[in-house]
Design a protein around this motif. Structure first.
Motif, mmCIF file in Angstrom:
data_model
loop_
_atom_site.group_PDB
_atom_site.id
_atom_site.type_symbol
_atom_site.label_atom_id
_atom_site.label_comp_id
_atom_site.label_asym_id
_atom_site.label_seq_id
_atom_site.Cartn_x
_atom_site.Cartn_y
_atom_site.Cartn_z
ATOM 1 N N LEU A 154 0.823 -1.203 0.000
ATOM 2 C CA LEU A 154 0.000 0.000 0.000
ATOM 3 C C LEU A 154 0.864 1.262 0.000
ATOM 4 O O LEU A 154 0.537 2.249 -0.679
ATOM 5 C CB LEU A 154 -0.927 -0.004 1.218
ATOM 6 N N PHE A 155 1.961 1.223 0.746
ATOM 7 C CA PHE A 155 2.851 2.388 0.811
ATOM 8 C C PHE A 155 3.509 2.634 -0.539
ATOM 9 O O PHE A 155 3.616 3.778 -0.988
ATOM 10 C CB PHE A 155 3.916 2.161 1.896
ATOM 11 N N ARG A 156 3.967 1.579 -1.204
ATOM 12 C CA ARG A 156 4.612 1.744 -2.511
ATOM 13 C C ARG A 156 3.635 2.315 -3.539
ATOM 14 O O ARG A 156 4.014 3.137 -4.375
ATOM 15 C CB ARG A 156 5.158 0.412 -3.006
ATOM 16 N N ILE A 157 2.366 1.917 -3.465
ATOM 17 C CA ILE A 157 1.376 2.377 -4.434
ATOM 18 C C ILE A 157 0.968 3.825 -4.178
ATOM 19 O O ILE A 157 0.809 4.618 -5.128
ATOM 20 C CB ILE A 157 0.132 1.466 -4.386
ATOM 21 N N ASN A 158 0.818 4.200 -2.912
ATOM 22 C CA ASN A 158 0.205 5.483 -2.568
ATOM 23 C C ASN A 158 1.165 6.558 -2.064
ATOM 24 O O ASN A 158 0.829 7.744 -2.144
ATOM 25 C CB ASN A 158 -0.878 5.261 -1.500
ATOM 26 N N CYS A 159 2.318 6.155 -1.556
ATOM 27 C CA CYS A 159 3.148 7.114 -0.818
ATOM 28 C C CYS A 159 4.588 7.225 -1.317
ATOM 29 O O CYS A 159 5.230 8.265 -1.128
ATOM 30 C CB CYS A 159 3.195 6.746 0.667
ATOM 31 N N ALA A 166 11.728 3.810 0.979
ATOM 32 C CA ALA A 166 12.234 3.564 2.326
ATOM 33 C C ALA A 166 11.784 4.633 3.308
ATOM 34 O O ALA A 166 12.297 4.713 4.428
ATOM 35 C CB ALA A 166 13.760 3.493 2.310
ATOM 36 N N ALA A 167 10.820 5.468 2.894
ATOM 37 C CA ALA A 167 10.236 6.516 3.749
ATOM 38 C C ALA A 167 11.268 7.533 4.217
ATOM 39 O O ALA A 167 11.122 8.122 5.287
ATOM 40 C CB ALA A 167 9.526 5.899 4.949
ATOM 41 N N ALA A 168 12.309 7.744 3.384
ATOM 42 C CA ALA A 168 13.360 8.693 3.755
ATOM 43 C C ALA A 168 13.028 10.117 3.353
ATOM 44 O O ALA A 168 13.765 11.042 3.682
ATOM 45 C CB ALA A 168 14.684 8.284 3.117
ATOM 46 N N GLY A 169 11.914 10.325 2.636
ATOM 47 C CA GLY A 169 11.543 11.662 2.201
ATOM 48 C C GLY A 169 12.137 11.998 0.845
ATOM 49 O O GLY A 169 12.937 11.240 0.291
ATOM 50 N N ALA A 192 -1.891 12.398 9.276
ATOM 51 C CA ALA A 192 -1.442 12.984 8.014
ATOM 52 C C ALA A 192 -2.172 12.342 6.839
ATOM 53 O O ALA A 192 -2.580 13.025 5.889
ATOM 54 C CB ALA A 192 0.065 12.814 7.867
ATOM 55 N N MET A 193 -2.347 11.025 6.884
ATOM 56 C CA MET A 193 -3.080 10.353 5.813
ATOM 57 C C MET A 193 -4.540 10.788 5.790
ATOM 58 O O MET A 193 -5.141 10.940 4.724
ATOM 59 C CB MET A 193 -2.975 8.833 5.983
ATOM 60 N N ALA A 194 -5.122 11.000 6.959
ATOM 61 C CA ALA A 194 -6.543 11.329 7.047
ATOM 62 C C ALA A 194 -6.848 12.776 6.698
ATOM 63 O O ALA A 194 -7.960 13.087 6.237
ATOM 64 C CB ALA A 194 -7.059 11.027 8.454
ATOM 65 N N THR A 195 -5.875 13.681 6.897
ATOM 66 C CA THR A 195 -6.156 15.111 6.726
ATOM 67 C C THR A 195 -5.432 15.733 5.539
ATOM 68 O O THR A 195 -5.824 16.807 5.084
ATOM 69 C CB THR A 195 -5.772 15.887 8.000
ATOM 70 N N ASP A 215 -1.968 -0.888 8.596
ATOM 71 C CA ASP A 215 -0.958 -1.742 7.964
ATOM 72 C C ASP A 215 0.219 -0.918 7.461
ATOM 73 O O ASP A 215 1.384 -1.347 7.548
ATOM 74 C CB ASP A 215 -1.584 -2.520 6.798
ATOM 75 N N ILE A 216 -0.051 0.268 6.924
ATOM 76 C CA ILE A 216 1.033 1.152 6.480
ATOM 77 C C ILE A 216 1.896 1.566 7.666
ATOM 78 O O ILE A 216 3.135 1.584 7.584
ATOM 79 C CB ILE A 216 0.456 2.383 5.757
ATOM 80 N N ILE A 217 1.256 1.894 8.780
ATOM 81 C CA ILE A 217 2.010 2.244 9.993
ATOM 82 C C ILE A 217 2.862 1.065 10.444
ATOM 83 O O ILE A 217 4.019 1.230 10.843
ATOM 84 C CB ILE A 217 1.039 2.696 11.103
#
Length: 266
Positions: A154-159, A166-169, A192-195, A215-217
């Motif tokens: 989910l993270f790779r698809i959406n974020c 690797a969520a390093a920004g 952050a995801m919700a707002t 699951d993303i968390i």
């Protein structure tokens, strides 16, 4: 002999004894103060209580009303309306230190929090009382015990396109950037995801359910706590940064070593 022993027994106290007692007293006092603060920071706050909402209104008027309007209606040039943003938005922005802003810029910067958790929740309760909006997430979605493998997908698809796989920004346009998600509180990630703060899109429950967010968390907390099997991460910024490191540091080191060896032979 008896007299000399008596003199030794009733002699003056060691000069370091006073310092030792002072140090012990400071440690005990500091520990007690920290314990009291911890209790107050984690105290339950009734978000629907009239007294909580009133305290939040006072805090908002004193610290936020200049930019966002005394009734959170917003102002033309300084701050948007907060009616309908929900308690989750306030808890994220104030809880991460982004608000109040230190200066006007492309986006709010993370900095030390100005308010306690209780005060933050009071302001969140006040804003939530003005109009419906995203609520502060239930603790059961913040335990990081979900499906990390599914969260990774989910993270790779959406974020990942902004935050890096690797969520390093990563950098965005016009001086904006997607921040690193390492070390971020689980509640703030969910909020952050919700707002959708600043440049981030809103992932409502129609896009990502509460279980999806959990699951993303779980994935983010997994990679945060897991050691890198490949050695030094180099900031986890991807192959470009790693290749640049090899070319600049690796080849530069080889050139320096070659120059040193040839100079010694000469």
């Amino acid at each position: 002999m008896a007299k000399s022993k008596k003199l030794k027994k009733t002699g003056r106290r060691h000069p370091l004894a006073t310092l030792a007692l002072l140090g012990i007293g400071l440690i005990i006092t500091g520990g007690a103060y920290a314990g009291i603060n911890q209790v107050s920071a984690t105290a339950e706050v009734d978000m629907t209580s009239a007294s909580t909402i009133e305290e939040g209104r006072k805090l908002f008027a004193a610290n936020c009303g200049t930019c966002h309007g005394m009734n959170a209606e917003g102002t033309p040039n300084d701050g948007p309306s907060l009616i309908g943003v929900g308690a989750a938005s306030v808890h994220f922005q104030v809880g991460t230190g982004r608000m109040p802003l230190a200066f006007q810029g492309p986006q709010g910067m993370v900095k030390p929090k100005q308010f306690t958790e209780e005060q933050t929740l009071q302001m969140a309760a006040y804003i939530a009382s003005l109009a419906p909006g995203p609520e502060i997430p239930d603790s059961r979605f913040l335990q990081a015990d979900g499906d990390a493998a599914r969260g990774s997908e989910l993270f790779r698809i959406n974020c990942a396109m902004c935050h890096n796989v690797a969520a390093a920004g990563g950098a965005l346009t016009q001086g904006k950037f997607a921040p690193s998600l390492m070390g971020v509180d689980a509640a703030h990630i969910y909020e952050a995801m919700a707002t959708g703060p600043q440049n981030m899109p809103v992932f409502s429950d129609a896009n990502l359910t509460a279980e999806d967010k959990a699951d993303i968390i779980s994935y983010l907390k997994y990679i945060e706590n897991e050691t890198s099997v490949g050695g030094f991460k180099l900031g986890s910024l991807g192959p470009v940064a790693e290749g640049l490191f090899i070319w600049v540091i690796g080849l530069g080191g080889l050139v320096a070593l070659t120059v040193w060896v040839t100079s010694k032979s000469n």
